[in-house]
Scaffold this motif. Structure first.
Motif, short mmCIF file in Angstrom:
data_model
loop_
_atom_site.label_atom_id
_atom_site.label_comp_id
_atom_site.label_asym_id
_atom_site.label_seq_id
_atom_site.Cartn_x
_atom_site.Cartn_y
_atom_site.Cartn_z
N GLU A 86 -5.03 2.42 2.39
CA GLU A 86 -3.26 3.29 1.84
C GLU A 86 -3.81 3.13 0.54
OE1 GLU A 86 -4.99 -0.22 3.06
OE2 GLU A 86 -3.60 -1.54 2.00
N HIS A 108 -1.00 10.32 12.03
CA HIS A 108 0.62 10.80 10.78
C HIS A 108 1.82 9.72 12.01
CE1 HIS A 108 -1.82 14.68 11.06
NE2 HIS A 108 -3.01 14.26 10.38
N HIS A 134 1.55 6.71 10.57
CA HIS A 134 2.53 6.99 9.22
C HIS A 134 3.76 6.95 8.87
CE1 HIS A 134 -1.89 7.32 7.74
NE2 HIS A 134 -1.90 7.19 6.71
N LEU A 151 0.41 1.11 5.37
CA LEU A 151 0.30 2.80 4.88
C LEU A 151 1.44 2.91 4.94
CD1 LEU A 151 -0.62 3.92 9.16
CD2 LEU A 151 -2.20 3.32 6.93
N SER A 167 1.01 4.30 0.52
CA SER A 167 0.18 5.50 0.54
C SER A 167 0.92 6.56 0.23
CB SER A 167 -0.43 6.60 2.23
OG SER A 167 -1.18 5.49 3.26
N TRP A 222 0.23 12.80 1.58
CA TRP A 222 0.54 12.37 2.79
C TRP A 222 1.99 13.67 2.73
CZ3 TRP A 222 -1.48 11.09 7.23
CH2 TRP A 222 -2.20 10.05 7.32
#
Lengths: 282, 282
Positions: free
Chosen positions: A122, A183, A186, A220, A223, A228
């Motif tokens: 992360e 994805h 996240h 996460l 992040s 992202w």
């Protein structure tokens, strides 16, 4: 001496640099626009020198493009314009379809190998670069058939030297698959973070939450948005499908909860438990 | 010699037993209906002996009730019916309001301390019991004012001996707070597991997913339904509110994705990043 140029010295580029610098006969040149990242890269000895893109590319045997995915397309074209004919160009973007499409007609397409090493934390930036980030993990290669055999070979050997095994997927399959296993994870973490921040604000309830499973599930959410937001955007269609499915199951939990249907809760969880089989080491 | 009886030798009860058995002058008696769990508890030396509830309770100085939360109410009443007047009774359930209500009018209510040590793993049963599970974590005590001072003191010291600090919350606040930081985390993990299992089944895509952030986000999806269905059920109202909020944010992500609004994606993630401040060690 193998000359490797790495464009973008962040978590991934920096960690690759660290591995390469630990090898006997490799010179690593970094290309990095952020001046404080340049400084960290040199101070931490991640790279031998920092250089301009064109200079770094011209002499390199291997060029790694490890910028954020919204910049990879442009950088890749510029890189392919300047390589020597025997060079191998690798990208490490978390989305693959738009990148493969963008360089499909470049005259040097055959020297490019589209890669995605499935590794990360992360954390971000050259300070987050660590040894063994890639050890035992998997690397995905897309459109192998459009790359020269020796270029694929070089890419496979590079990741092998980090302890990674390479697997082959089409860019479409890669993006669809990653929408679910990376994805969506996240988004579920970011959303958990947002939801808990809301209630913590309302309740003035200050407590160290790290004691619960929360810290693992929300990890996460730390992040970097700069990394992202482009990834999610480039894979929006697949992620929207994954989100629809995810929200559908959340509603099933909610219905079971609001009708005190413990049997249904039990059944949903029992089915989810099967994820253990998928997570088994292969 | 302090006599401690632990009712329910699973992950939590078993790990408490392990800690207590490592102390100089403590005898641990286990009460456990599951015969294979009885055997493991004895073989792993988690307890000195296995006994029937009434026998185990009558002589004990401290009784810990660590069954699943749907059974705690009934077991607690039975325990309080048989304790010696100086005994301290502790439960370790993940929900507190229904438990505190159920024993509110018991004549021995004052000997009971409602506790929730915030610790656990995704594993379960006496084989999952480990040393140091509680080290550095937090214990929540509810309705302190309804327990005798010496009973609260005993509970605090017990958890202190495991390396835990105790904090005080009302049962209502506890359940509301935990709905967000623990129960919602579990649902988000279970749901992620279900969603990924669906797509993996459709795609026949076999890949070791443990390489990605997925394994951390989905870890709690391995949790035992026998434990978690009752917890979610007992805290359904709070969890439904948390879920509403969570689903609201998911829709915000979906809208941003389907309109390619990268700025909004960035903003949502940037806000979620603030969870770092909450997760800081206190």
């Amino acid at each position: 001496m193998v000359n490797v140029s790495i464009i973008g010295i962040g978590l991934i580029g920096g960690s690759m640099a660290l591995e390469l610098k630990s090898q006997l006969n490799v010179k690593v040149v970094g290309v990095e626009k952020n001046t404080s990242h340049q400084e960290i890269a040199l101070n931490r000895n991640l790279v031998d020198e920092i250089s301009e893109l064109e200079t770094a590319v011209k002499l390199a045997d291997i060029i790694v493009v490890s910028t954020s995915v919204d910049k990879i397309e442009t950088v890749l074209c510029e890189v392919l314009d300047h390589i020597k004919p025997s060079a191998t160009v690798i990208d490490v973007g978390s989305t693959k379809n738009h990148i493969c499409q963008a360089i499909a007609n470049h005259p040097m397409r055959n020297r490019f190998v589209a890669c995605h090493p499935l590794a990360g934390t992360e954390n971000s930036g050259p300070n987050a670069a660590i040894r063994n980030l890639f050890m035992g993990k998997k690397n995905i290669i897309c459109e192998k058939e459009k790359s020269d055999l020796d270029a694929v070979d070089t890419a496979v050997k590079l990741f092998e030297s980090f302890g990674m095994k390479s697997y082959y997927l089409s860019p479409e399959d890669h993006d669809k698959h990653l929408a679910y296993v990376s994805h969506l994870s996240h988004i579920s973490s970011f959303t958990l973070g947002l939801t808990v921040l809301d209630i913590e604000k309302d309740e003035h309830q200050i407590m160290n939450l790290a004691s619960t499973g929360f810290s693992s599930t929300v990890r996460l959410a730390k992040s970097l948005p700069e990394t992202w937001a482009p990834i999610l955007d480039k894979n929006a269609v697949n992620i929207c499908s994954a989100l629809d499915q995810y929200i559908k199951y959340l509603h099933q939990f909610k219905t079971a909860l609001s009708t005190n249907d413990t049997d249904r809760l039990y059944e949903l969880m029992k089915n989810a438990n099967k994820i253990k089989d998928i997570l088994k080491p292969s």
